[in-house]
Design a protein around this motif. Structure first.
Motif, PDB file in Angstrom:
ATOM      1  N   VAL A 230       0.829  -1.202   0.000  1.00 41.80           N
ATOM      2  CA  VAL A 230       0.000   0.000   0.000  1.00 41.80           C
ATOM      3  C   VAL A 230       0.866   1.256   0.000  1.00 41.80           C
ATOM      4  CG1 VAL A 230      -1.689   1.334   1.338  1.00 41.80           C
ATOM      5  CG2 VAL A 230      -1.895  -1.160   1.188  1.00 41.80           C
ATOM      6  N   ASP A 231       0.560   2.172  -0.910  1.00 46.17           N
ATOM      7  CA  ASP A 231       1.192   3.487  -0.946  1.00 46.17           C
ATOM      8  C   ASP A 231       0.463   4.375   0.067  1.00 46.17           C
ATOM      9  OD1 ASP A 231       1.853   6.191  -1.562  1.00 46.17           O
ATOM     10  OD2 ASP A 231       2.394   5.634  -3.596  1.00 46.17           O
ATOM     11  N   LEU A 232       1.124   4.691   1.168  1.00 44.86           N
ATOM     12  CA  LEU A 232       0.479   5.449   2.236  1.00 44.86           C
ATOM     13  C   LEU A 232       0.325   6.928   1.902  1.00 44.86           C
ATOM     14  CD1 LEU A 232       2.251   3.842   5.332  1.00 44.86           C
ATOM     15  CD2 LEU A 232      -0.151   3.562   4.665  1.00 44.86           C
ATOM     16  N   LYS A 233       1.108   7.436   0.993  1.00 46.04           N
ATOM     17  CA  LYS A 233       1.009   8.846   0.614  1.00 46.04           C
ATOM     18  C   LYS A 233      -0.164   9.081  -0.333  1.00 46.04           C
ATOM     19  CE  LYS A 233       4.690  10.043   2.913  1.00 46.04           C
ATOM     20  NZ  LYS A 233       4.567  10.838   4.156  1.00 46.04           N
ATOM     21  N   ARG A 234      -0.332   8.166  -1.270  1.00 47.55           N
ATOM     22  CA  ARG A 234      -1.421   8.311  -2.246  1.00 47.55           C
ATOM     23  C   ARG A 234      -2.697   7.587  -1.812  1.00 47.55           C
ATOM     24  NH1 ARG A 234       0.758   6.650  -7.979  1.00 47.55           N
ATOM     25  NH2 ARG A 234       1.963   5.112  -6.777  1.00 47.55           N
ATOM     26  N   GLY A 235      -2.590   6.734  -0.813  1.00 44.22           N
ATOM     27  CA  GLY A 235      -3.760   6.036  -0.313  1.00 44.22           C
ATOM     28  C   GLY A 235      -4.314   4.997  -1.268  1.00 44.22           C
ATOM     29  N   LYS A 236      -3.428   4.187  -1.851  1.00 42.44           N
ATOM     30  CA  LYS A 236      -3.890   3.164  -2.793  1.00 42.44           C
ATOM     31  C   LYS A 236      -2.987   1.939  -2.726  1.00 42.44           C
ATOM     32  CE  LYS A 236      -3.016   3.679  -7.156  1.00 42.44           C
ATOM     33  NZ  LYS A 236      -2.972   4.172  -8.548  1.00 42.44           N
ATOM     34  N   ALA A 237      -3.591   0.783  -3.065  1.00 42.09           N
ATOM     35  CA  ALA A 237      -2.835  -0.461  -3.123  1.00 42.09           C
ATOM     36  C   ALA A 237      -2.070  -0.526  -4.434  1.00 42.09           C
ATOM     37  CB  ALA A 237      -3.766  -1.650  -2.984  1.00 42.09           C
ATOM     38  N   LEU A 238      -0.795  -0.910  -4.358  1.00 39.47           N
ATOM     39  CA  LEU A 238       0.055  -0.981  -5.547  1.00 39.47           C
ATOM     40  C   LEU A 238       0.184  -2.396  -6.084  1.00 39.47           C
ATOM     41  CD1 LEU A 238       3.002   1.297  -4.314  1.00 39.47           C
ATOM     42  CD2 LEU A 238       1.012   1.971  -5.691  1.00 39.47           C
ATOM     43  N   HIS A 239       0.319  -3.362  -5.182  1.00 42.49           N
ATOM     44  CA  HIS A 239       0.567  -4.747  -5.593  1.00 42.49           C
ATOM     45  C   HIS A 239      -0.107  -5.701  -4.622  1.00 42.49           C
ATOM     46  CE1 HIS A 239       3.802  -3.120  -8.147  1.00 42.49           C
ATOM     47  NE2 HIS A 239       4.236  -2.484  -7.083  1.00 42.49           N
ATOM     48  N   ARG A 240      -0.448  -6.882  -5.129  1.00 45.99           N
ATOM     49  CA  ARG A 240      -0.879  -7.996  -4.281  1.00 45.99           C
ATOM     50  C   ARG A 240       0.084  -9.145  -4.541  1.00 45.99           C
ATOM     51  NH1 ARG A 240      -7.046  -9.273  -3.301  1.00 45.99           N
ATOM     52  NH2 ARG A 240      -6.619  -7.494  -1.931  1.00 45.99           N
ATOM     53  N   VAL A 241       0.744  -9.609  -3.472  1.00 52.65           N
ATOM     54  CA  VAL A 241       1.800 -10.612  -3.596  1.00 52.65           C
ATOM     55  C   VAL A 241       1.397 -11.861  -2.821  1.00 52.65           C
ATOM     56  CG1 VAL A 241       4.235 -11.116  -3.186  1.00 52.65           C
ATOM     57  CG2 VAL A 241       3.528  -8.774  -3.755  1.00 52.65           C
ATOM     58  N   PHE A 242       1.524 -13.011  -3.463  1.00 45.84           N
ATOM     59  CA  PHE A 242       1.183 -14.283  -2.829  1.00 45.84           C
ATOM     60  C   PHE A 242       2.445 -15.090  -2.539  1.00 45.84           C
ATOM     61  CE2 PHE A 242      -2.510 -13.131  -5.403  1.00 45.84           C
ATOM     62  CZ  PHE A 242      -3.536 -13.252  -4.483  1.00 45.84           C
ATOM     63  N   ALA A 243       2.387 -15.887  -1.480  1.00 47.03           N
ATOM     64  CA  ALA A 243       3.492 -16.776  -1.139  1.00 47.03           C
ATOM     65  C   ALA A 243       3.281 -18.135  -1.791  1.00 47.03           C
ATOM     66  CB  ALA A 243       3.598 -16.936   0.374  1.00 47.03           C
ATOM     67  N   GLY A 244       4.374 -18.844  -2.036  1.00 50.33           N
ATOM     68  CA  GLY A 244       4.289 -20.189  -2.591  1.00 50.33           C
ATOM     69  C   GLY A 244       4.195 -20.200  -4.099  1.00 50.33           C
ATOM     70  N   ASP A 245       4.434 -21.372  -4.671  1.00 53.10           N
ATOM     71  CA  ASP A 245       4.338 -21.523  -6.121  1.00 53.10           C
ATOM     72  C   ASP A 245       2.893 -21.417  -6.594  1.00 53.10           C
ATOM     73  OD1 ASP A 245       7.097 -21.929  -6.250  1.00 53.10           O
ATOM     74  OD2 ASP A 245       6.880 -24.083  -5.906  1.00 53.10           O
ATOM     75  N   GLU A 246       1.963 -21.851  -5.754  1.00 51.85           N
ATOM     76  CA  GLU A 246       0.544 -21.690  -6.011  1.00 51.85           C
ATOM     77  C   GLU A 246      -0.083 -20.978  -4.817  1.00 51.85           C
ATOM     78  OE1 GLU A 246      -1.234 -25.439  -6.813  1.00 51.85           O
ATOM     79  OE2 GLU A 246       0.024 -25.867  -8.573  1.00 51.85           O
ATOM     80  N   LYS A 247      -1.203 -20.314  -5.020  1.00 47.59           N
ATOM     81  CA  LYS A 247      -1.850 -19.578  -3.939  1.00 47.59           C
ATOM     82  C   LYS A 247      -2.213 -20.527  -2.793  1.00 47.59           C
ATOM     83  CE  LYS A 247      -3.877 -16.060  -6.964  1.00 47.59           C
ATOM     84  NZ  LYS A 247      -5.145 -15.439  -7.441  1.00 47.59           N
ATOM     85  N   ILE A 248      -1.827 -20.143  -1.585  1.00 49.92           N
ATOM     86  CA  ILE A 248      -2.085 -20.955  -0.402  1.00 49.92           C
ATOM     87  C   ILE A 248      -3.341 -20.430   0.286  1.00 49.92           C
ATOM     88  CG2 ILE A 248      -1.165 -21.759   1.802  1.00 49.92           C
ATOM     89  CD1 ILE A 248       1.645 -21.153   0.662  1.00 49.92           C
ATOM     90  N   PRO A 249      -4.416 -21.229   0.364  1.00 49.44           N
ATOM     91  CA  PRO A 249      -5.703 -20.738   0.897  1.00 49.44           C
ATOM     92  C   PRO A 249      -5.777 -20.687   2.419  1.00 49.44           C
ATOM     93  CG  PRO A 249      -5.925 -23.020   0.236  1.00 49.44           C
ATOM     94  CD  PRO A 249      -4.513 -22.630  -0.107  1.00 49.44           C
TER      95      PRO A 249
END
Length: 363
Positions: A230-249
């Motif tokens: 999250v960009d705290l200055k602009r107030g918006k999410a920049l990226h969504r990053v997942f762990a693992g080779d596949e999404k871990i639920p």
């Protein structure tokens, strides 16, 4: 035999430097981990009630326990303040209290109607910001502003449902509060809202952290192991990053920057892992992971020098080698776990430095 006065003075002078050096050694800085039990959010690793103290420089060896019976209600948070040399604990029974670390006694306790979750305190030790709790979704859910001297309520701020983690920035300028999929930034001078970042954290904001410049926040995801940048200055999410080779639920409950801000560690408590990312890149890139000995609530933090990683488990890791460095144990030798802990430095019986229960960037 009676010694001449001049000879007696000479002997006293001869031994005086030795006494001075001994006193100086007694005033060397001692680094301890103060860990509160039982954790109100997990059953794993509990060990009676109170604060267990560990010597960081002696391999996290158990030192002693401060018995605090009211902790049986279960700890929700443990915030510290250097000016007041105290920790402020919140419990599952809607209780907030102040415990003086130098005098080792409870100064005050108060209960609040809505409840109190993981709180934060201003640098001057005057105001505590108390979330009303993840369990509370009423229209007036949000933030309690409390007088840190006596626990009296100053005001209540409506923000949004399930408010549960607050952080005062290390420069003291901002207080952050997470509610359902929204991160709110306040000005600590008057609690006015600076900005709100919406639609982050998937189904709910869990733990989060930010860099020392208050420019970037890393917000845990509620449905997968990963985080939003999250960009705290602009107030918006920049990226969504997942762990693992596949999404871990699994939800992610725990995110921390190493003090030098080179790595981001996040918790997969169900999978019993801490995933490590290269935070020098944007977005942060997967780097490695470490295995945890137990599951539980989920948490991650670092010692102030950045040498050790701590979590919601008994496991202490060497940050550089990623190897297990120590196992926290109680006075009976049983492994102990909690996500409510804080680093405290003493010199000559006085508190001279305190950490933070959140793994905040300190670059």
């Amino acid at each position: 035999m009676i010694l001449p006065m001049n000879l007696l003075i000479w002997i006293i002078a001869l031994f005086l430097p030795v006494a001075t050096l001994t006193f100086g050694a007694d005033r060397s800085t001692k680094r301890y981990l103060y860990l509160a039990s039982p954790d109100g959010a997990q059953e794993e690793g509990r060990s009676g009630t109170g604060i267990l103290i560990y010597d960081i420089d002696d391999g996290f060896k158990f030192v002693r326990r401060i018995d605090i019976p009211i902790f049986k209600e279960g700890l929700r948070g443990l915030a510290g303040n250097l000016k007041t040399h105290s920790v402020y604990y919140s419990t599952s029974n809607r209780r907030l209290g102040c415990f003086d670390l130098e005098k080792e006694k409870i100064v005050w306790e108060k209960a609040y109607e809505a409840g109190c979750d993981r709180s934060a305190i201003t640098l001057d030790g005057k105001k505590i910001y108390v979330p009303t709790g993840w369990w509370y979704s009423g229209e007036d859910s949000g933030l309690l502003v409390v007088n840190a001297e006596n626990g009296e309520l100053i005001k209540r701020i409506q923000v949004g449902p399930q408010a549960h983690n607050s952080i005062v920035s290390l420069d003291g300028r901002f207080v952050y509060l997470c509610t359902t999929t929204m991160l709110t930034v306040f000005d600590t001078r008057d609690e006015s809202i600076i900005r709100q970042v919406k639609d982050v954290g998937e189904r709910g904001i869990f733990p989060y952290t930010m860099d020392s410049r208050n420019t970037i926040a890393y917000v845990c995801l509620g449905d997968h192991v990963g985080f939003d940048v999250v960009d705290l200055k602009r107030g918006k999410a920049l990226h969504r990053v997942f762990a693992g080779d596949e999404k871990i639920p699994h939800r992610t409950h725990g995110a921390a920057l190493t003090p030098d801000e080179k790595e981001l560690w996040i918790s997969d408590q169900k999978g019993q892992k801490l995933f490590i990312f290269d935070a020098a890149r944007m977005p942060p890139a997967p780097k490695s992971y470490v295995e945890l000995s137990i599951g539980g609530h989920g948490w991650v933090c670092f010692t102030l020098d950045g040498k050790y990683a701590l979590s919601h488990t008994p496991d202490v890791f060497d940050v550089k080698t990623k190897k297990l460095a120590a196992t926290l144990k109680d006075e009976k030798g049983s492994p102990i776990a909690s996500s409510k802990f804080i680093e405290v430095h003493f010199r000559g019986g006085e508190v001279v430095q305190m950490g933070n229960e959140f793994g905040l960037g300190r670059k």
